[in-house]
Design a protein around this motif. Structure first.
Motif, mmCIF file in Angstrom:
data_model
loop_
_atom_site.group_PDB
_atom_site.id
_atom_site.type_symbol
_atom_site.label_atom_id
_atom_site.label_comp_id
_atom_site.label_asym_id
_atom_site.label_seq_id
_atom_site.Cartn_x
_atom_site.Cartn_y
_atom_site.Cartn_z
ATOM 1 N N LEU A 158 25.670 -45.256 29.596
ATOM 2 C CA LEU A 158 26.390 -45.168 30.857
ATOM 3 C C LEU A 158 27.116 -43.829 30.885
ATOM 4 N N ALA A 159 26.860 -43.035 31.918
ATOM 5 C CA ALA A 159 27.516 -41.733 32.064
ATOM 6 C C ALA A 159 28.465 -41.784 33.247
ATOM 7 N N THR A 160 29.781 -41.596 32.979
ATOM 8 C CA THR A 160 30.795 -41.604 34.024
ATOM 9 C C THR A 160 31.614 -40.319 33.946
ATOM 10 N N GLU A 161 32.548 -40.147 34.886
ATOM 11 C CA GLU A 161 33.418 -38.976 34.866
ATOM 12 C C GLU A 161 34.396 -39.039 33.701
ATOM 13 N N GLN A 162 34.759 -40.267 33.277
ATOM 14 C CA GLN A 162 35.747 -40.428 32.217
ATOM 15 C C GLN A 162 35.142 -40.445 30.819
ATOM 16 N N ALA A 163 33.888 -40.906 30.698
ATOM 17 C CA ALA A 163 33.310 -41.047 29.361
ATOM 18 C C ALA A 163 31.797 -41.212 29.428
ATOM 19 N N GLU A 170 30.039 -47.196 21.659
ATOM 20 C CA GLU A 170 30.577 -45.874 21.323
ATOM 21 C C GLU A 170 30.995 -45.179 22.606
ATOM 22 N N ASN A 171 32.253 -44.730 22.664
ATOM 23 C CA ASN A 171 32.810 -44.074 23.846
ATOM 24 C C ASN A 171 33.129 -42.618 23.538
ATOM 25 N N LYS A 172 32.469 -41.702 24.230
ATOM 26 C CA LYS A 172 32.762 -40.270 24.094
ATOM 27 C C LYS A 172 33.535 -39.855 25.328
ATOM 28 N N LEU A 173 34.859 -39.681 25.169
ATOM 29 C CA LEU A 173 35.724 -39.413 26.315
ATOM 30 C C LEU A 173 35.537 -38.000 26.838
ATOM 31 N N LYS A 174 35.819 -37.833 28.150
ATOM 32 C CA LYS A 174 35.662 -36.545 28.809
ATOM 33 C C LYS A 174 36.996 -36.098 29.407
ATOM 34 N N GLY A 175 36.974 -34.940 30.035
ATOM 35 C CA GLY A 175 38.160 -34.434 30.709
ATOM 36 C C GLY A 175 39.253 -34.020 29.748
ATOM 37 N N LYS A 176 40.485 -34.012 30.244
ATOM 38 C CA LYS A 176 41.615 -33.599 29.418
ATOM 39 C C LYS A 176 41.832 -34.542 28.237
ATOM 40 N N VAL A 177 41.602 -35.845 28.466
ATOM 41 C CA VAL A 177 41.738 -36.808 27.370
ATOM 42 C C VAL A 177 40.712 -36.508 26.285
ATOM 43 N N GLY A 178 39.499 -36.159 26.697
ATOM 44 C CA GLY A 178 38.443 -35.851 25.745
ATOM 45 C C GLY A 178 38.715 -34.601 24.930
ATOM 46 N N GLU A 179 39.577 -33.697 25.447
ATOM 47 C CA GLU A 179 39.925 -32.505 24.685
ATOM 48 C C GLU A 179 40.781 -32.867 23.479
ATOM 49 N N ARG A 181 36.420 -55.588 17.597
ATOM 50 C CA ARG A 181 36.978 -54.955 16.396
ATOM 51 C C ARG A 181 36.830 -53.446 16.530
ATOM 52 N N LEU A 182 37.946 -52.759 16.491
ATOM 53 C CA LEU A 182 37.935 -51.308 16.545
ATOM 54 C C LEU A 182 37.500 -50.754 15.193
ATOM 55 N N LYS A 183 36.603 -49.781 15.213
ATOM 56 C CA LYS A 183 36.198 -49.114 13.975
ATOM 57 C C LYS A 183 37.256 -48.064 13.645
ATOM 58 N N LEU A 184 38.047 -48.342 12.613
ATOM 59 C CA LEU A 184 39.140 -47.449 12.259
ATOM 60 C C LEU A 184 38.644 -46.059 11.888
ATOM 61 N N SER A 185 37.413 -45.994 11.384
ATOM 62 C CA SER A 185 36.863 -44.690 11.016
ATOM 63 C C SER A 185 36.785 -43.760 12.222
ATOM 64 N N SER A 186 36.562 -44.333 13.439
ATOM 65 C CA SER A 186 36.487 -43.495 14.628
ATOM 66 C C SER A 186 37.853 -42.945 15.012
ATOM 67 N N ILE A 187 38.925 -43.604 14.569
ATOM 68 C CA ILE A 187 40.278 -43.093 14.805
ATOM 69 C C ILE A 187 40.589 -41.972 13.824
ATOM 70 N N PHE A 188 40.249 -42.201 12.555
ATOM 71 C CA PHE A 188 40.530 -41.194 11.531
ATOM 72 C C PHE A 188 39.672 -39.942 11.701
ATOM 73 N N GLU A 189 38.582 -40.051 12.477
ATOM 74 C CA GLU A 189 37.725 -38.891 12.715
ATOM 75 C C GLU A 189 38.265 -37.993 13.824
ATOM 76 N N GLN A 190 39.293 -38.452 14.547
ATOM 77 C CA GLN A 190 39.862 -37.626 15.605
ATOM 78 C C GLN A 190 40.541 -36.392 15.000
ATOM 79 N N PRO A 191 40.256 -35.194 15.524
ATOM 80 C CA PRO A 191 40.842 -33.963 14.974
ATOM 81 C C PRO A 191 42.368 -34.011 14.878
#
Length: 319
Positions: free
Chosen positions: A247-252, A272-281, A301-311
Motif C-alpha cells: 500500500l502506497a500512501t502520502e504518509q507511508a 512493515e511501515n516505511k514512513l514518509k514526509g517530515k516524520v519519515g526524516e 506485537r511491535l518488533k523492538l528491533s525496528s525501534i532500535f534501528e531508528q537513527p
C-alpha cells in the motif's frame, strides 16, 4: 444450416444465427459450428445484461466466444476460451473488462442497504464444488466506487485448479492491484462479499493494528488516500497465504505478508511501515510489527528491533 431465433426464454431476449456441421460416422461424429447473436438481454445475479452482441466458435474439442455490451448500464467485454471441455480436466480461460462498478450494490452505502438486485448476505450453506476445471483469467474494472472505498485501474488475475465454496477444497492463486483511490472503514464489506473481504484482509488488519499499537508517529490508516494498492495471494488446504501485499500512501509505504487459516480464522501477519514526509526524516527505518491470534481479536506485537534501528535511537544509545 443457418437459422434465426427471436423469442424470449426465461428473461432471455435477442436474435441469433447459427451454423452447425457434423462429419464422420454415427459412432464417432465430429462437429463444429458458429453462433452469432445481437440485441442480447438477460438477467445475471440481479443485474441486467443488455444491448449485447457477440459470437461463439466451437468444435468437439474447443470453444471460443466473445461478448460485448452493457452490464448494469456499464460497458463490458468478455472473451472466453475453453479447451478440451470433453476431457476430465478442461482448461477455461477468460479476459473480462468493465468500465465501472458501484460497490454500493454489495455493501450498504450512505446509510442505505445494498442496491436492488444485489445479493443479501446469506447463511452458511452446504459447500459445493465445480468439477475439476483449470481456470485462468483476468478482470479489469476502470473504476470501483463506494463511500468507504474507491479506486481506479482495478485488475484481478486468477489461476485455479480447484474451485469450491468451501475454502479447504479450493486451490489457486490471485493477483490484485489498483491505482489511485481512497478508503476508510472497510468492515462494511466483511459480510457483503467473501472474495472482497479476503482481498482487503491485509488492509483491514493494518487498520486494526494501527489502533492497537501505541506509536504516535504511525498513521491511523482510518482515512487514506493511496497511489497504489496490490496483493499476491495463494490458497491451498484452507490456508490463504499473502505473498506480498503493498500500500502506497502520502504518509507511508506499507508492505505485508503472512497467512490466514480460513477455516479456523487464525492468522500470522507481518507488517512493515516505511514512513514518509517530515516524520519519515526522523523515523527513517521501517516500523515493523506482527499481527497474530484471530481476525476478530488480533494481537499486535511491535518488533523492538525496528525501534532500535531508528537513527535517532542509535545515536542516543551511542552517546
Amino acid at each position: 444450416r443457418a437459422f434465426s431465433i427471436a423469442s424470449p426464454l426465461d428473461g432471455l431476449h435477442g436474435k441469433a444465427t447459427a451454423d452447425f456441421f457434423v462429419r464422420g460416422s454415427t459412432s464417432a461424429p465430429s462437429y463444429a459450428g458458429k453462433i452469432s447473436f445481437s440485441g442480447l438481454s438477460f438477467d445475471l445475479s440481479g443485474s441486467g445484461v443488455a444491448q449485447s452482441a457477440g459470437a461463439a466458435v466451437f468444435n468437439d474439442r474447443d470453444l471460443k466466444a466473445v461478448l460485448k455490451g452493457k452490464w448494469s448500464g456499464e460497458g463490458f467485454t468478455l472473451k472466453l476460451d475453453a479447451k478440451g471441455y470433453k476431457k476430465p480436466r478442461p482448461r477455461v480461460s477468460f479476459d473480462a473488462s468493465l468500465r465501472s462498478f458501484d460497490l454500493c450494490r454489495l455493501a450498504a452505502c450512505g446509510g442505505k442497504p445494498p442496491s436492488a438486485g444485489a445479493a443479501a448476505p446469506k447463511k452458511e450453506a452446504a459447500s459445493s464444488s465445480l468439477d475439476p476445471v483449470i481456470t485462468r483469467g483476468t478482470l479489469r474494472i476502470g473504476r470501483v466506487s463506494h463511500q468507504n472505498l474507491s479506486a481506479a485501474g482495478v485488475k484481478l488475475s486468477m489461476s485455479f485448479t480447484k474451485i469450491s465454496t468451501a475454502p479447504a477444497l479450493s486451490a489457486g492463486a490471485v493477483d490484485f492491484s489498483a491505482a489511485e483511490g481512497s478508503f476508510s472503514d472497510l468492515r462494511v464489506f466483511a459480510d457483503a462479499s467473501p472474495t472482497l473481504q479476503k482481498l482487503l484482509l491485509p488492509i483491514t488488519m493494518l487498520q486494526k493494528a494501527a489502533k492497537l499499537v501505541n506509536i504516535a508517529a504511525l498513521p491511523a490508516y482510518d482515512r487514506v488516500k493511496f497511489s497504489k494498492m496490490s496483493g499476491r495471494y495463494e490458497l491451498a488446504g484452507g490456508i490463504l497465504t499473502i505473498r506480498d501485499a503493498r500500500l502506497a500512501t502520502e504518509q507511508a509505504d506499507v508492505r505485508m505478508s503472512g497467512s490466514m487459516d480460513l477455516v479456523k480464522g487464525s492468522l500470522d501477519l507481518g507488517i512493515e511501515n516505511k514512513l514518509k514526509g517530515k516524520v519519515g526524516e526522523t523515523v527513517s527505518a521501517p516500523i515493523s510489527f506482527t499481527v497474530t491470534e484471530s481476525t476478530s481479536s488480533p494481537k499486535v506485537r511491535l518488533k523492538l528491533s525496528s525501534i532500535f534501528e531508528q537513527p535517532v535511537v542509535k545515536k542516543a544509545i551511542d552517546d
